[in-house]
Motif scaffolding. Structure first.
Motif, PDB file in Angstrom:
ATOM      1  N   ASP A 122      28.170 -24.761  29.539  1.00 51.95           N
ATOM      2  CA  ASP A 122      29.447 -24.022  29.500  1.00 51.95           C
ATOM      3  C   ASP A 122      29.336 -22.730  30.303  1.00 51.95           C
ATOM      4  OD1 ASP A 122      30.596 -25.961  27.943  1.00 51.95           O
ATOM      5  OD2 ASP A 122      30.240 -24.923  26.036  1.00 51.95           O
ATOM      6  N   ASN A 123      28.211 -22.055  30.151  1.00 53.41           N
ATOM      7  CA  ASN A 123      27.973 -20.807  30.884  1.00 53.41           C
ATOM      8  C   ASN A 123      27.960 -21.046  32.388  1.00 53.41           C
ATOM      9  OD1 ASN A 123      27.331 -18.200  31.575  1.00 53.41           O
ATOM     10  ND2 ASN A 123      25.470 -18.095  30.383  1.00 53.41           N
ATOM     11  N   SER A 126      31.461 -21.551  33.710  1.00 53.39           N
ATOM     12  CA  SER A 126      32.165 -20.271  33.837  1.00 53.39           C
ATOM     13  C   SER A 126      31.713 -19.514  35.084  1.00 53.39           C
ATOM     14  CB  SER A 126      31.924 -19.413  32.588  1.00 53.39           C
ATOM     15  OG  SER A 126      32.399 -20.050  31.428  1.00 53.39           O
ATOM     16  N   LYS A 160      19.867 -20.822  35.511  1.00 52.55           N
ATOM     17  CA  LYS A 160      20.361 -21.487  34.295  1.00 52.55           C
ATOM     18  C   LYS A 160      20.271 -23.011  34.426  1.00 52.55           C
ATOM     19  CE  LYS A 160      23.296 -17.728  32.673  1.00 52.55           C
ATOM     20  NZ  LYS A 160      22.384 -17.440  31.570  1.00 52.55           N
TER      21      LYS A 160
END
Length: 401
Positions: A122-123, A126, A160
């Motif tokens: 999800d990060n 975004s 990430k």
């Protein structure tokens, strides 16, 4: 004797008489020439600078198996010390008394990994959206600042994504363990992860309760603080052993910067380094056996080399006297490199096959030179191959010179 033998004798005799006349003639030009007694030829060679050492055969890795009561009650060892095991060989057997608890704990761990992966994804989404907005809004006025922000976001997204990859690998591993638990609900075993030999079993159940050494071997050796600066990772090594007929080859894979033992004042500190074998030995070499090492510290292929006796040093410069094809001696500055024994590398201003003076009665730049006639080296077949016309022409040319 036939005419060919008489020709050889006559040419040799005339040549010697001519040389003697020129040498002893008053004000002879020969006296102003350099007599070259010996010379050497520039050759191509492979230069190898090495250093010897000794090392020990050690396993590439060791696996330590730990026993945790929460995974089940210990039942039995399924191997004994000295056993040869393959990857996934059962080592321990545990009872299934607490298997349900172990499965629940494993499921909780898997659930946590899945949540962490979802949050990171999800990060990343975004950050991707934000990166797209920045890239679409770049103008000439804000290009510099927006480009920096975009680069920073790309780095953060990459980091990430790496975290997601690691978590997914761990998740896959835990799901495999859980599946194994489900399949063996009545009995749980702990398997070896490597192929090797069971080195130690702790029957008192103190961890690690089993140690397995891998079948793949390496060499471990020691160097001093003075030697550590001369060794580099990637250097080639030749390994010999009385227990191995053929030579082994390897590479220094790591050099430890941590002292091997507790450092002491006024005593040389020692460090260890590891040699990775290019190929595993064809015969069994016991762990801990001694081997001899030849570390290649410098290697130059197809180097131009010459005898050090032909090189004259003057300060930081090096010179040679070259025997030129036109019959003169040329003093030439050269650039030298690696020296091994009585041979030195020439890095510049020389060509393969050139001849350098080793010993002469006098050496002076641009002077003519002559060498001794060696009748023993005059062979009948040489004149035959040359032909009468060419042989006579060559002889006359020598007299005129």
């Amino acid at each position: 004797m036939n005419w060919k033998k008489w020709t050889v004798i006559l040419v040799g005799t005339l040549f010697m008489i001519g040389n003697l006349y020129l040498i002893y003639k008053k004000d002879s030009e020969i006296k102003r020439m350099s007599y070259v007694d010996t010379w050497t030829t520039v050759k191509k060679q492979n230069l190898v600078e090495s250093q010897t050492d000794e090392g020990l055969i050690t396993p590439v890795e060791e696996e330590y198996i730990y026993y945790e009561e929460k995974t089940g009650n210990f039942e039995a060892f399924l191997v004994k010390e000295g056993d040869q095991v393959e990857e996934n060989t059962p080592i321990l057997e545990l009872s299934s008394v607490d298997i349900d608890t172990a499965i629940s704990q494993k499921e909780l761990e898997i659930s946590r990994l899945e949540d962490d992966i979802a949050a990171l994804e999800d990060n990343i989404d975004s950050l991707d959206d934000l990166l797209g907005d920045i890239e679409s809004s770049i103008t000439e006025e804000n290009e510099s600042s927006n480009t920096i922000m975009a680069n920073s976001l790309e780095i953060e997204i990459y980091e990430k994504e790496l975290q997601v990859s690691r978590l997914e690998a761990e998740l896959e591993k835990q799901e495999t363990v859980l599946a194994s638990m489900d399949e063996s609900i009545s009995s749980l075993t702990i398997d070896s992860k490597i192929a090797g030999i069971v080195k130690e079993i702790r029957h008192d159940l103190n961890n690690p309760i089993v140690t397995i050494t891998s079948n793949n071997l390496q060499v471990e050796a020691t160097l001093t603080e003075k030697e550590i600066s001369t060794f580099e990772e990637g250097m080639k090594v030749v390994i010999t052993s009385g227990l191995q007929k053929d030579k082994l080859e390897g590479t220094i894979s790591s050099i430890s910067t941590l002292p091997k033992n507790e450092p002491k004042e006024k005593k040389e500190t020692q460090y260890s380094y590891i040699i990775e074998l290019d190929e595993q030995p064809s015969s069994n070499i016991p762990l801990g056996s001694n081997v001899n090492l030849k570390i290649i510290t410098n290697e130059i292929n197809d180097a131009l080399t010459v005898s050090t006796k032909s090189i004259q040093e003057k300060g930081a410069k090096s010179y040679v006297y070259v025997m030129m094809a036109n019959g003169t001696i040329e003093r030439r500055q050269i650039e030298t490199g690696l020296q091994l024994n009585h041979v030195k590398e020439i890095k510049a201003n020389a060509e393969e096959g050139e001849k350098f003076v080793l010993k002469a009665n006098t050496l002076k730049n641009k002077t003519k030179f002559y060498t001794s006639l060696e009748p023993k080296k005059l062979k009948k077949k040489d004149f035959k191959e040359m032909g009468k016309r060419k042989a006579l022409k060559t002889a006359l040319k020598g007299f005129v010179s």
